[in-house]
Design a protein around this motif. Sequence first.
Motif, PDB file in Angstrom:
ATOM      1  N   PRO A 288       0.834  -1.204   0.000  1.00 21.95           N
ATOM      2  CA  PRO A 288       0.000   0.000   0.000  1.00 21.95           C
ATOM      3  C   PRO A 288       0.868   1.253   0.000  1.00 21.95           C
ATOM      4  O   PRO A 288       1.888   1.322   0.693  1.00 21.95           O
ATOM      5  N   ILE A 289       0.439   2.245  -0.773  1.00 19.48           N
ATOM      6  CA  ILE A 289       1.227   3.472  -0.924  1.00 19.48           C
ATOM      7  C   ILE A 289       0.318   4.668  -0.673  1.00 19.48           C
ATOM      8  O   ILE A 289      -0.791   4.755  -1.231  1.00 19.48           O
ATOM      9  N   PHE A 290       0.783   5.587   0.173  1.00 17.51           N
ATOM     10  CA  PHE A 290       0.101   6.843   0.433  1.00 17.51           C
ATOM     11  C   PHE A 290       1.110   7.972   0.229  1.00 17.51           C
ATOM     12  O   PHE A 290       2.198   7.944   0.828  1.00 17.51           O
ATOM     13  N   PHE A 291       0.784   8.945  -0.579  1.00 18.45           N
ATOM     14  CA  PHE A 291       1.680  10.080  -0.762  1.00 18.45           C
ATOM     15  C   PHE A 291       0.852  11.294  -1.178  1.00 18.45           C
ATOM     16  O   PHE A 291      -0.315  11.174  -1.587  1.00 18.45           O
ATOM     17  N   HIS A 292       1.481  12.453  -1.046  1.00 18.81           N
ATOM     18  CA  HIS A 292       0.847  13.722  -1.377  1.00 18.81           C
ATOM     19  C   HIS A 292       1.402  14.247  -2.691  1.00 18.81           C
ATOM     20  O   HIS A 292       2.564  14.013  -3.035  1.00 18.81           O
TER      21      HIS A 292
END
Length: 351
Positions: free
Chosen positions: A58-62
């Motif tokens: 899973p990847i979360f970035f802005h």
Amino acid sequence: MTTIRRYPGARHFLGSPTGHVVHLRRGRVAHQGVGQAFWFRPSTTVLSEVPVDDQELPIFFHAVTADHQDVTVQANVTYRFTDPVTVAQRLDFAVDARSGETSTAGRDQVAGIVGQLAQSHAADTVAAMSLADAMTAGVPRVRGLLTQVLPADPRLAATGIAVIGVQVLAVRPEKDVERALQTPAREHVQAEADRATYERRALAVERERVIAENELASQIELATRREHLVAQEGANARRTAREKAAAGMIDARGSAERATLATEAQAEQVRAVGAAEAAAEQARMEVYGDVGRSTLVALALRDAARSLPTVQNLTITPDLLTGTLGALLTGALAGDGAPDGPGTAPTGKAA
């Protein structure tokens, strides 16, 4: 799951069906493969176990859009280690030969490499889009880009990592901006809900009006039928009265005709009786004309005697007897039946 059993002076390694183990003894490969089992000495052994099953990251970035709005990209990358030996050489998947614990540094390194690559490419794509475009078309564009770029990345291929799937779940702005963007849609939905409510109320009012009109029409129909019923009852009553009057008239005429017939019959009877009595009287007069006076006197006395009261005691005086006998004798001698002198009427005395 890897299992290492301890024995005096030696250890026994039992691999798992999803882990590719590399056994280095004194810097040389002694055993490698999936599901290996072997004996080793901890002092001269280096173990590495690379998973060969599919891994989910899973990847979360802005990222920042073209109109300087911060958005959060949520994605999920599925990858696989295609060359476990190369991976074991470049990433830390070491297994402690004494305790059997596997290091997590290799997974962290893979997450960093794949995450940075995905973030760099996705950030470039989002930076070329406005916030509205990112909200509406950001998910399919970023997914298409990552699906195309990550499997072809040379660094991942050189490390022995193959990306087999990319899923972009959401591209969302900050909460305040998202709430502001949701307000028109929310207001529109609320307006639609209000409109539906008003339409439902209007429909209910219309249905109530129709029901009231139906009830009023039913009452009018009932009143009209009642009026017709009263008129019919009156007509029936008048017809009954006329029939009764006609029947009474017929009865009266019948009674009058019967009375007339009875009167005529009675009159006829009276006439017949009168004619008979007249005929009898005429015959009697004719008979009386042929008889003498004495006979008529006798008949008159007989008739008079019928109407006289009852005589219980009779006193005859010599004067009466002498006069009467004289008159009778005189009449008999004369032949006309009438005495010459007046007679003395007899007198009677009731005791």
